[in-house]
Design an enzyme around this catalytic site. Structure first.
Site, PDB file in Angstrom:
ATOM      1  N   ARG A  66       0.812  -1.216   0.000  1.00  0.00           N
ATOM      2  CA  ARG A  66       0.000   0.000   0.000  1.00  0.00           C
ATOM      3  C   ARG A  66       0.847   1.269   0.000  1.00  0.00           C
ATOM      4  O   ARG A  66       0.335   2.361  -0.140  1.00  0.00           O
ATOM      5  CB  ARG A  66      -0.912  -0.003   1.226  1.00  0.00           C
ATOM      6  CG  ARG A  66      -2.209  -0.730   0.933  1.00  0.00           C
ATOM      7  CD  ARG A  66      -3.214  -0.474   1.998  1.00  0.00           C
ATOM      8  NE  ARG A  66      -2.613  -0.634   3.320  1.00  0.00           N
ATOM      9  CZ  ARG A  66      -3.292  -0.941   4.411  1.00  0.00           C
ATOM     10  NH1 ARG A  66      -4.588  -1.099   4.345  1.00  0.00           N
ATOM     11  NH2 ARG A  66      -2.701  -1.068   5.565  1.00  0.00           N
ATOM     12  N   LYS A  75       3.967 -17.258   8.780  1.00  0.00           N
ATOM     13  CA  LYS A  75       3.358 -17.387  10.091  1.00  0.00           C
ATOM     14  C   LYS A  75       3.198 -15.995  10.703  1.00  0.00           C
ATOM     15  O   LYS A  75       3.913 -15.091  10.261  1.00  0.00           O
ATOM     16  CB  LYS A  75       4.181 -18.289  10.989  1.00  0.00           C
ATOM     17  CG  LYS A  75       5.564 -17.709  11.344  1.00  0.00           C
ATOM     18  CD  LYS A  75       6.156 -18.361  12.536  1.00  0.00           C
ATOM     19  CE  LYS A  75       5.803 -17.659  13.800  1.00  0.00           C
ATOM     20  NZ  LYS A  75       6.682 -16.532  14.144  1.00  0.00           N
ATOM     21  N   HIS A 123      10.026 -21.195   8.716  1.00  0.00           N
ATOM     22  CA  HIS A 123      11.380 -21.099   8.151  1.00  0.00           C
ATOM     23  C   HIS A 123      12.366 -22.019   8.865  1.00  0.00           C
ATOM     24  O   HIS A 123      13.420 -22.329   8.329  1.00  0.00           O
ATOM     25  CB  HIS A 123      11.870 -19.646   8.101  1.00  0.00           C
ATOM     26  CG  HIS A 123      12.308 -19.087   9.408  1.00  0.00           C
ATOM     27  ND1 HIS A 123      11.432 -18.623  10.349  1.00  0.00           N
ATOM     28  CD2 HIS A 123      13.537 -18.910   9.938  1.00  0.00           C
ATOM     29  CE1 HIS A 123      12.119 -18.183  11.397  1.00  0.00           C
ATOM     30  NE2 HIS A 123      13.400 -18.344  11.170  1.00  0.00           N
ATOM     31  N   LYS A 129      16.071 -24.549   7.517  1.00  0.00           N
ATOM     32  CA  LYS A 129      17.449 -24.470   8.037  1.00  0.00           C
ATOM     33  C   LYS A 129      18.172 -25.764   7.676  1.00  0.00           C
ATOM     34  O   LYS A 129      17.626 -26.851   7.816  1.00  0.00           O
ATOM     35  CB  LYS A 129      17.432 -24.256   9.552  1.00  0.00           C
ATOM     36  CG  LYS A 129      16.922 -22.852   9.932  1.00  0.00           C
ATOM     37  CD  LYS A 129      17.098 -22.590  11.410  1.00  0.00           C
ATOM     38  CE  LYS A 129      16.367 -21.327  11.829  1.00  0.00           C
ATOM     39  NZ  LYS A 129      17.145 -20.104  11.675  1.00  0.00           N
ATOM     40  N   GLU A 160      17.188 -16.849  22.051  1.00  0.00           N
ATOM     41  CA  GLU A 160      17.566 -15.665  21.262  1.00  0.00           C
ATOM     42  C   GLU A 160      18.112 -14.596  22.200  1.00  0.00           C
ATOM     43  O   GLU A 160      17.690 -14.512  23.356  1.00  0.00           O
ATOM     44  CB  GLU A 160      16.355 -15.086  20.552  1.00  0.00           C
ATOM     45  CG  GLU A 160      15.700 -16.020  19.578  1.00  0.00           C
ATOM     46  CD  GLU A 160      14.548 -15.323  18.873  1.00  0.00           C
ATOM     47  OE1 GLU A 160      14.804 -14.709  17.829  1.00  0.00           O
ATOM     48  OE2 GLU A 160      13.423 -15.360  19.388  1.00  0.00           O
ATOM     49  N   HIS A 181       7.784 -23.335  15.414  1.00  0.00           N
ATOM     50  CA  HIS A 181       9.167 -23.792  15.231  1.00  0.00           C
ATOM     51  C   HIS A 181       9.534 -24.974  16.146  1.00  0.00           C
ATOM     52  O   HIS A 181      10.072 -25.972  15.693  1.00  0.00           O
ATOM     53  CB  HIS A 181      10.163 -22.653  15.487  1.00  0.00           C
ATOM     54  CG  HIS A 181       9.900 -21.422  14.665  1.00  0.00           C
ATOM     55  ND1 HIS A 181       9.446 -21.472  13.376  1.00  0.00           N
ATOM     56  CD2 HIS A 181      10.030 -20.102  14.955  1.00  0.00           C
ATOM     57  CE1 HIS A 181       9.321 -20.232  12.900  1.00  0.00           C
ATOM     58  NE2 HIS A 181       9.667 -19.388  13.844  1.00  0.00           N
ATOM     59  N   LYS A 238      13.314 -14.890  24.632  1.00  0.00           N
ATOM     60  CA  LYS A 238      14.036 -13.704  24.160  1.00  0.00           C
ATOM     61  C   LYS A 238      14.995 -13.276  25.276  1.00  0.00           C
ATOM     62  O   LYS A 238      14.749 -13.538  26.451  1.00  0.00           O
ATOM     63  CB  LYS A 238      13.054 -12.552  23.917  1.00  0.00           C
ATOM     64  CG  LYS A 238      11.953 -12.875  22.914  1.00  0.00           C
ATOM     65  CD  LYS A 238      12.392 -12.558  21.506  1.00  0.00           C
ATOM     66  CE  LYS A 238      11.268 -12.745  20.510  1.00  0.00           C
ATOM     67  NZ  LYS A 238      11.759 -13.056  19.173  1.00  0.00           N
TER      68      LYS A 238
HETATM   69  C1  BG6 Z   1      10.233 -15.788  14.008  1.00  0.00           C
HETATM   70  C2  BG6 Z   1       9.676 -15.144  15.252  1.00  0.00           C
HETATM   71  O1  BG6 Z   1       9.326 -16.723  13.489  1.00  0.00           O
HETATM   72  O2  BG6 Z   1      11.454 -16.443  14.312  1.00  0.00           O
HETATM   73  C3  BG6 Z   1      10.673 -14.180  15.839  1.00  0.00           C
HETATM   74  O3  BG6 Z   1       8.471 -14.456  14.944  1.00  0.00           O
HETATM   75  C4  BG6 Z   1      12.013 -14.851  16.036  1.00  0.00           C
HETATM   76  O4  BG6 Z   1      10.192 -13.641  17.072  1.00  0.00           O
HETATM   77  C5  BG6 Z   1      12.473 -15.579  14.777  1.00  0.00           C
HETATM   78  O5  BG6 Z   1      12.967 -13.854  16.394  1.00  0.00           O
HETATM   79  C6  BG6 Z   1      13.708 -16.423  15.047  1.00  0.00           C
HETATM   80  O6  BG6 Z   1      14.230 -16.932  13.844  1.00  0.00           O
HETATM   81  P1  BG6 Z   1      15.773 -17.299  13.686  1.00  0.00           P
HETATM   82  O7  BG6 Z   1      15.870 -17.889  12.332  1.00  0.00           O
HETATM   83  O8  BG6 Z   1      16.540 -16.040  13.854  1.00  0.00           O
HETATM   84  O9  BG6 Z   1      16.084 -18.291  14.775  1.00  0.00           O
END
Ligand code: BG6
Length: 485
Positions: A46, A145, A175, A179, A213, A237, A335
């Site tokens: 947009r 997602k 995703h 990996k 993370e 995940h 996190k």
């Molecule tokens: C995403 C989450 O799907 O995956 C994020 O929404 C997260 O919050 C991310 O930081 C982590 O992905 P990766 O590949 O960096 O481990």
């Protein structure tokens, strides 16, 4: 090997995911000559910008997110020449005829529509694609997602998309499945004889899956606070990692064969109820602290308001099947942990009897550690004798495969593999509707149990491994979270 020529339309083209992940991934694939010269990447959103402005933004994104040493002379200009842009209102009327005209120039292309937008727009965008006659045999739709925030909303999205796309044209991305090390898990389990024979409750004591993370909520507080660690990471995940670890051997690598087996695992997850939710789950929220020596603010400060959303979750999960009866899967994700680390640890049972004297420390169990990131690789911890004349003293040592050192090549980002799979029409590493819904059905149980027995998430200082209750969760069972040797 080049894929078929395609026109990939990315909705949400000025957003974070496109900038950080999709454009760099497509750039790498272009540079490796996998993208045919006649292909186009068409940004749609947009935001009212010209195609030229979009190309400039894309150039900046690649310079920012691809290390300069990876960009070959001339490659960036070559890539940018494949980009185009249309200003389109996904849910409204504006811009659709311009998009249709652009696509009509090359009617025979494979046509992935990548929806990197808010999930509320998935249904409306798909309806508009159908209304403007933009869906054909070679079209595919890619859904990012989160697919919903619970089972009901996931079903509504799946219904809306399913009205216009048949299931085999729908690619739901997780995703983590792209990996390299996650795919290696399939190789490890099903291309070797030594592990699969030991992959049972008789030999395995328990499994741990950690996805830690260091980042906080990174300007996504609005989304994250409505979501939390369970919905954002665990429902997708971590459960996908659990599925690949726990599933039976699929008949072959066809999309449906693999997904059938994952689905059985999801359906075998023992429901968590209000009766046991406080014994088997721990929710945490980070406060101020330091990560990698840098002071950071707490979650509530970043959010600038009160919140009971969890930024950390740890759980003990059971898979109710013959293979896994009595083998707990401990999952944790959060996190602002001390390091970015994703790994699966399969801990075998201790030897039943030790011939070694007590003081030889001889009874550490074997562990197989599959490291997804960073330093992708696998380690098998085995007991060895300490060298020297000091007697029979034992200690665990690693049989170590570092993929980086073994293969000496760049590890492609998950999106590179997944985007090319979409063009090829290979859905093995994507989630089928019933999988997403089974994962939500189970996660909904946890969310309901938390709602029935409300508890404020336990605080943990940023830069630590979560609240102490998460350590107690596993230690109550006489086990500990894995630490590097
Ligand atoms: C995403 C989450 O799907 O995956 C994020 O929404 C997260 O919050 C991310 O930081 C982590 O992905 P990766 O590949 O960096 O481990």
């Amino acid at each position: 090997i080049p894929v078929a020529s395609f026109d990939c339309v990315v909705f949400g083209a000025t957003g974070d995911l496109t900038t950080r992940k999709l454009l760099p991934a497509l750039f790498y694939r272009f540079q490796d000559e996998q993208i045919p010269e006649t292909s186009r990447i068409i940004g749609a959103s947009r935001t009212e910008i010209s195609a030229e402005e979009f190309r400039e933004r894309a150039r900046d994104a690649i310079k920012r997110f691809v290390p300069p040493q990876d960009i070959r002379e001339g490659a960036l200009d070559g890539f940018i020449a494949h980009l185009d842009y249309v200003h389109v209102d996904g849910a409204g009327e504006e811009g659709w005829s311009a998009l249709a005209a652009l696509l009509a120039e090359r009617p025979d292309q494979v046509r992935p529509y990548y929806l990197a937008t808010s999930p509320d727009l998935y249904g409306p965008i798909c309806r508009n694609l159908a209304k403007h006659g933009l869906i054909g045999e070679k079209s595919r739709v890619v859904l990012e997602k989160p697919i919903g925030k619970d089972l009901t909303s996931a079903r509504a999205i799946n219904d809306a998309v399913g009205e216009v796309f048949p299931e085999h044209q729908i690619f739901r991305i997780d995703h983590y499945l792209g990996k390299e090390t996650v795919q290696n898990l399939l190789a490890l389990r099903f291309a070797n004889t030594i592990f699969e024979r030991l992959w049972t409750a008789d030999v395995i004591d328990h499994v741990q899956i950690t996805v830690a993370e260091t980042v906080g909520v990174e300007g996504r507080a609005g989304y994250y606070d409505r979501s939390g660690a369970l919905r954002d990471m665990l429902q997708n995940h971590l459960l996908q990692l659990l599925c690949l670890t726990a599933m039976e051997s699929p008949l072959n690598l066809d999309a449906n064969a693999v997904r059938d087996e994952k689905l059985k695992v999801l359906r075998a997850l023992k429901p968590i109820t209000a009766n046991d939710v406080h014994q088997v789950t721990v929710r945490g929220q980070y406060g101020a602290g330091a990560v990698n020596g840098q002071p950071v603010e707490g979650y509530l400060k970043e959010l600038d308001g009160p919140s009971r959303t969890e930024t950390f979750v740890a759980m003990k999960v059971e898979v109710q099947s013959w293979r896994w009866a009595g083998v707990p899967f401990y999952l944790r994700t959060g996190k602002r942990m001390p390091q970015k680390l994703s790994e699966i640890v399969v801990q075998f049972r201790a030897s039943p009897f030790s011939i070694f004297p007590e003081e030889s420390f001889g009874r550490e169990p074997n562990r197989l550690v599959i490291r997804l990131q960073p330093q992708e690789g696998m380690k098998l911890e085995v007991m060895t004798k300490d060298p020297g004349p000091g007697g029979m003293r034992l200690r665990p040592t690693n049989l170590d495969i570092s993929f980086e050192e073994t293969f000496k090549q760049r590890y492609p980002d998950a999106y590179e593999r997944l985007l090319m799979d979409v063009v090829r029409g290979n859905a093995t590493l994507f989630m089928r509707r019933d999988e997403v819904e089974a994962a939500w059905a189970w996660a909904d149980g946890v969310l309901k149990a938390w709602a029935d027995r409300p508890e404020t998430p336990r605080p943990y200082p940023a830069g630590t491994w979560g609240p102490t209750a998460a350590i107690a969760l596993i230690e109550r069972d006489g086990r500990t979270w894995h630490e590097e040797l």
